[in-house]
Design a protein around this motif. Structure first.
Motif, PDB file in Angstrom:
ATOM      1  N   GLU A  30       0.468  -1.107  -0.529  1.00  0.00           N
ATOM      2  CA  GLU A  30      -0.125   0.125  -0.450  1.00  0.00           C
ATOM      3  C   GLU A  30       0.388   1.137  -0.154  1.00  0.00           C
ATOM      4  N   ILE A  31       2.026   1.200   1.173  1.00  0.00           N
ATOM      5  CA  ILE A  31       2.594   2.268   0.687  1.00  0.00           C
ATOM      6  C   ILE A  31       3.562   2.401  -0.526  1.00  0.00           C
ATOM      7  N   VAL A  32       3.908   2.048  -1.593  1.00  0.00           N
ATOM      8  CA  VAL A  32       4.348   2.408  -2.056  1.00  0.00           C
ATOM      9  C   VAL A  32       3.677   1.823  -3.842  1.00  0.00           C
ATOM     10  N   PHE A  33       1.675   1.820  -3.919  1.00  0.00           N
ATOM     11  CA  PHE A  33       1.333   2.304  -4.058  1.00  0.00           C
ATOM     12  C   PHE A  33       1.114   3.494  -4.772  1.00  0.00           C
ATOM     13  N   PRO A  34       1.625   4.510  -4.181  1.00  0.00           N
ATOM     14  CA  PRO A  34       1.347   5.531  -5.435  1.00  0.00           C
ATOM     15  C   PRO A  34       2.895   6.254  -6.060  1.00  0.00           C
ATOM     16  N   VAL A  35       3.790   5.610  -5.995  1.00  0.00           N
ATOM     17  CA  VAL A  35       5.323   5.382  -6.675  1.00  0.00           C
ATOM     18  C   VAL A  35       4.883   5.052  -7.404  1.00  0.00           C
TER      19      VAL A  35
ATOM     20  N   THR B  43      10.943  -5.314   6.109  1.00  0.00           N
ATOM     21  CA  THR B  43      10.292  -6.304   5.337  1.00  0.00           C
ATOM     22  C   THR B  43      11.161  -5.872   3.840  1.00  0.00           C
ATOM     23  N   ASN B  44      10.383  -6.208   2.759  1.00  0.00           N
ATOM     24  CA  ASN B  44      10.535  -5.347   1.384  1.00  0.00           C
ATOM     25  C   ASN B  44       9.573  -4.765   0.928  1.00  0.00           C
ATOM     26  N   PRO B  45       9.323  -3.765   0.308  1.00  0.00           N
ATOM     27  CA  PRO B  45       7.507  -4.014  -1.227  1.00  0.00           C
ATOM     28  C   PRO B  45       7.729  -4.867  -1.796  1.00  0.00           C
ATOM     29  N   LEU B  46       8.326  -5.739  -2.754  1.00  0.00           N
ATOM     30  CA  LEU B  46       9.253  -6.174  -3.345  1.00  0.00           C
ATOM     31  C   LEU B  46       8.891  -7.786  -2.689  1.00  0.00           C
TER      32      LEU B  46
ATOM     33  N   ALA C 123      18.700   5.466   7.920  1.00  0.00           N
ATOM     34  CA  ALA C 123      18.670   4.193   8.238  1.00  0.00           C
ATOM     35  C   ALA C 123      16.740   4.441   8.197  1.00  0.00           C
ATOM     36  N   GLY C 124      16.311   3.491   7.717  1.00  0.00           N
ATOM     37  CA  GLY C 124      15.331   3.692   7.702  1.00  0.00           C
ATOM     38  C   GLY C 124      14.698   2.791   8.791  1.00  0.00           C
ATOM     39  N   LEU C 125      13.967   3.501   9.528  1.00  0.00           N
ATOM     40  CA  LEU C 125      13.397   2.105  10.334  1.00  0.00           C
ATOM     41  C   LEU C 125      12.049   2.528  10.090  1.00  0.00           C
ATOM     42  N   THR C 126      10.922   1.342  11.058  1.00  0.00           N
ATOM     43  CA  THR C 126       9.025   1.306  11.086  1.00  0.00           C
ATOM     44  C   THR C 126       8.553   2.814  12.012  1.00  0.00           C
ATOM     45  N   GLY C 127       9.572   2.714  12.969  1.00  0.00           N
ATOM     46  CA  GLY C 127       9.201   3.508  13.974  1.00  0.00           C
ATOM     47  C   GLY C 127       7.533   2.652  14.633  1.00  0.00           C
ATOM     48  N   PRO C 128       6.751   3.643  14.695  1.00  0.00           N
ATOM     49  CA  PRO C 128       6.331   5.337  15.215  1.00  0.00           C
ATOM     50  C   PRO C 128       6.696   6.183  16.767  1.00  0.00           C
ATOM     51  N   SER C 129       7.743   4.659  17.236  1.00  0.00           N
ATOM     52  CA  SER C 129       8.688   5.122  18.316  1.00  0.00           C
ATOM     53  C   SER C 129      10.198   5.362  17.903  1.00  0.00           C
TER      54      SER C 129
ATOM     55  N   THR D 274      10.440   6.591   3.102  1.00  0.00           N
ATOM     56  CA  THR D 274      11.470   6.947   2.340  1.00  0.00           C
ATOM     57  C   THR D 274      11.585   5.374   1.388  1.00  0.00           C
ATOM     58  N   VAL D 275      12.379   4.450   2.575  1.00  0.00           N
ATOM     59  CA  VAL D 275      13.123   3.701   1.878  1.00  0.00           C
ATOM     60  C   VAL D 275      12.500   2.341   1.140  1.00  0.00           C
ATOM     61  N   PRO D 276      11.058   2.674   1.398  1.00  0.00           N
ATOM     62  CA  PRO D 276      10.075   1.447   0.441  1.00  0.00           C
ATOM     63  C   PRO D 276       9.510   1.891  -0.616  1.00  0.00           C
ATOM     64  N   GLU D 277       9.737   3.891  -0.644  1.00  0.00           N
ATOM     65  CA  GLU D 277       9.376   4.430  -2.222  1.00  0.00           C
ATOM     66  C   GLU D 277      10.503   4.194  -2.898  1.00  0.00           C
ATOM     67  N   VAL D 278      11.374   3.843  -2.329  1.00  0.00           N
ATOM     68  CA  VAL D 278      13.064   4.179  -3.764  1.00  0.00           C
ATOM     69  C   VAL D 278      13.387   3.084  -4.303  1.00  0.00           C
ATOM     70  N   ILE D 279      13.272   1.757  -3.347  1.00  0.00           N
ATOM     71  CA  ILE D 279      12.439   0.434  -4.003  1.00  0.00           C
ATOM     72  C   ILE D 279      12.293   0.300  -5.018  1.00  0.00           C
ATOM     73  N   ALA D 280      10.858   0.702  -5.143  1.00  0.00           N
ATOM     74  CA  ALA D 280       9.944   0.229  -6.075  1.00  0.00           C
ATOM     75  C   ALA D 280       9.962   1.120  -6.846  1.00  0.00           C
ATOM     76  N   ALA D 281      10.397   2.463  -6.682  1.00  0.00           N
ATOM     77  CA  ALA D 281      11.134   3.632  -7.790  1.00  0.00           C
ATOM     78  C   ALA D 281      12.017   2.740  -8.639  1.00  0.00           C
ATOM     79  N   ARG D 282      13.501   2.283  -8.205  1.00  0.00           N
ATOM     80  CA  ARG D 282      14.278   1.635  -8.923  1.00  0.00           C
ATOM     81  C   ARG D 282      14.242   0.369  -9.450  1.00  0.00           C
ATOM     82  N   HIS D 283      12.454  -0.658  -8.844  1.00  0.00           N
ATOM     83  CA  HIS D 283      12.215  -1.860  -9.579  1.00  0.00           C
ATOM     84  C   HIS D 283      11.849  -1.006 -10.956  1.00  0.00           C
ATOM     85  N   MET D 284      10.989   0.190 -10.971  1.00  0.00           N
ATOM     86  CA  MET D 284      10.643   0.379 -12.546  1.00  0.00           C
ATOM     87  C   MET D 284      11.466   1.654 -13.305  1.00  0.00           C
TER      88      MET D 284
END
Ligand code: HPA
Length: 274
Positions: free
Chosen positions: A92-97, A138-141, A185-191, A213-223
């Motif tokens: 869902e996070i990378v859907f808009p990308v 985890t990884n969006p792909l 470094a991309g972590l999940t948060g929210p703490s 950011t990290v998920p979006e970048v992975i999805a963008a590079r995938h494309m």
């Protein structure tokens, strides 16, 4: 509906609403949504108006696409992004990308608010992302590969375009703006992180830490989309200063220092050959 069909339906809806194709995409981070106000001939579509698209619930995130002219280019902005900590899945996070990719963007500028891990950084600094460390676990792909978007095992050795980084550095020089360059470094948060976690991230080589950011970048590079990433250091990471961290501070610094980042992004868009 199958994933690709949902994406295609949302892309079709955006094409119909906007009537033109963007050359570049921009993701606006926490408190950084102001750049959307600088877009000329702006048209907006709320995330909730698109099939398959989740609303953004994070503070400082409007939750809409804005299309228009910025830096002389036709740009599609995400005013507000989706985060793992909101309960959205990686997909869902990378859907808009992916949507922006289907609409034809050639380059994606990702911005974020981040904590300064590198001890030489100061609040308000801008950092060009030269790389990232995915610590989201985890990884969006993950899952069946969407072959029509990209390959199963996309290369990440030049995730952050060296050419776009050079453009950004030249633009910052022209503006007399100091630009750091470092790893995110991309972590999940929210703490927020503990001081011990921040010491660990420093040992791992991270200069900044954030929850996006990290998920979006992975999805963008995938494309095969070229990526430029810029972090605004909104606070020093946990344990660096003798004070606690708050989300309000992050958004306030974003609002105060956002204009420098916005000017940089606009200048880089002007120089981009798309
Ligand atoms: N940690 C994680 N995410 C952040 C921070 C931080 O210190 N600042 C802004 N986003």
């Amino acid at each position: 509906m199958a994933k690709m069909e949902t994406l295609q339906a949302a892309a079709e809806e955006l094409r119909r609403r906007f009537g033109q194709s963007p050359q570049a995409g921009v993701v606006l981070g926490s408190g950084l949504g102001g750049l959307a106000d600088r877009v000329q001939e702006a048209q907006a579509v709320g995330y909730e108006e698109l099939p398959g698209m989740k609303p953004s619930t994070a503070p400082g995130h409007r939750g809409r696409f804005v299309l228009g002219k910025l830096g002389g280019k036709t740009v599609l902005l995400m005013q507000g992004r989706l985060h793992l900590y909101e309960g959205h899945t990686m997909e869902e996070i990378v859907f808009p990308v992916r949507l922006m990719g289907l609409l034809g963007i050639r380059a994606l500028v990702v911005t974020n608010a981040a904590g300064g891990v590198n001890l030489s950084y100061r609040v308000g600094d801008l950092m060009l992302m030269e790389d990232h460390i995915n610590l989201m676990g985890t990884n969006p792909l993950i899952g069946p590969n969407l072959d029509c978007l990209g390959e199963r095992f996309p290369d990440m050795s030049r995730a952050y375009s060296p050419a776009l980084r050079a453009l950004a550095k030249a633009q910052a020089d022209r503006m007399g703006l100091e630009l750091r360059e470092g790893g995110y470094a991309g972590l999940t948060g929210p703490s927020y992180e503990t001081p011990a976690e921040i010491r660990m991230l420093r040992i791992l080589g991270a200069d900044a830490v954030g929850m996006s950011t990290v998920p979006e970048v992975i999805a963008a590079r995938h494309m095969g989309i070229e990526v430029l990433g810029i972090s605004l250091i909104t606070n020093m990471a946990a344990g660096v200063l003798d004070q606690t961290l708050s989300g309000e501070e992050v958004i306030a610094v974003g609002r105060e220092r956002g204009s420098a980042l916005q000017a940089l992004v606009e200048g880089v868009l002007e120089e981009m050959e798309l």
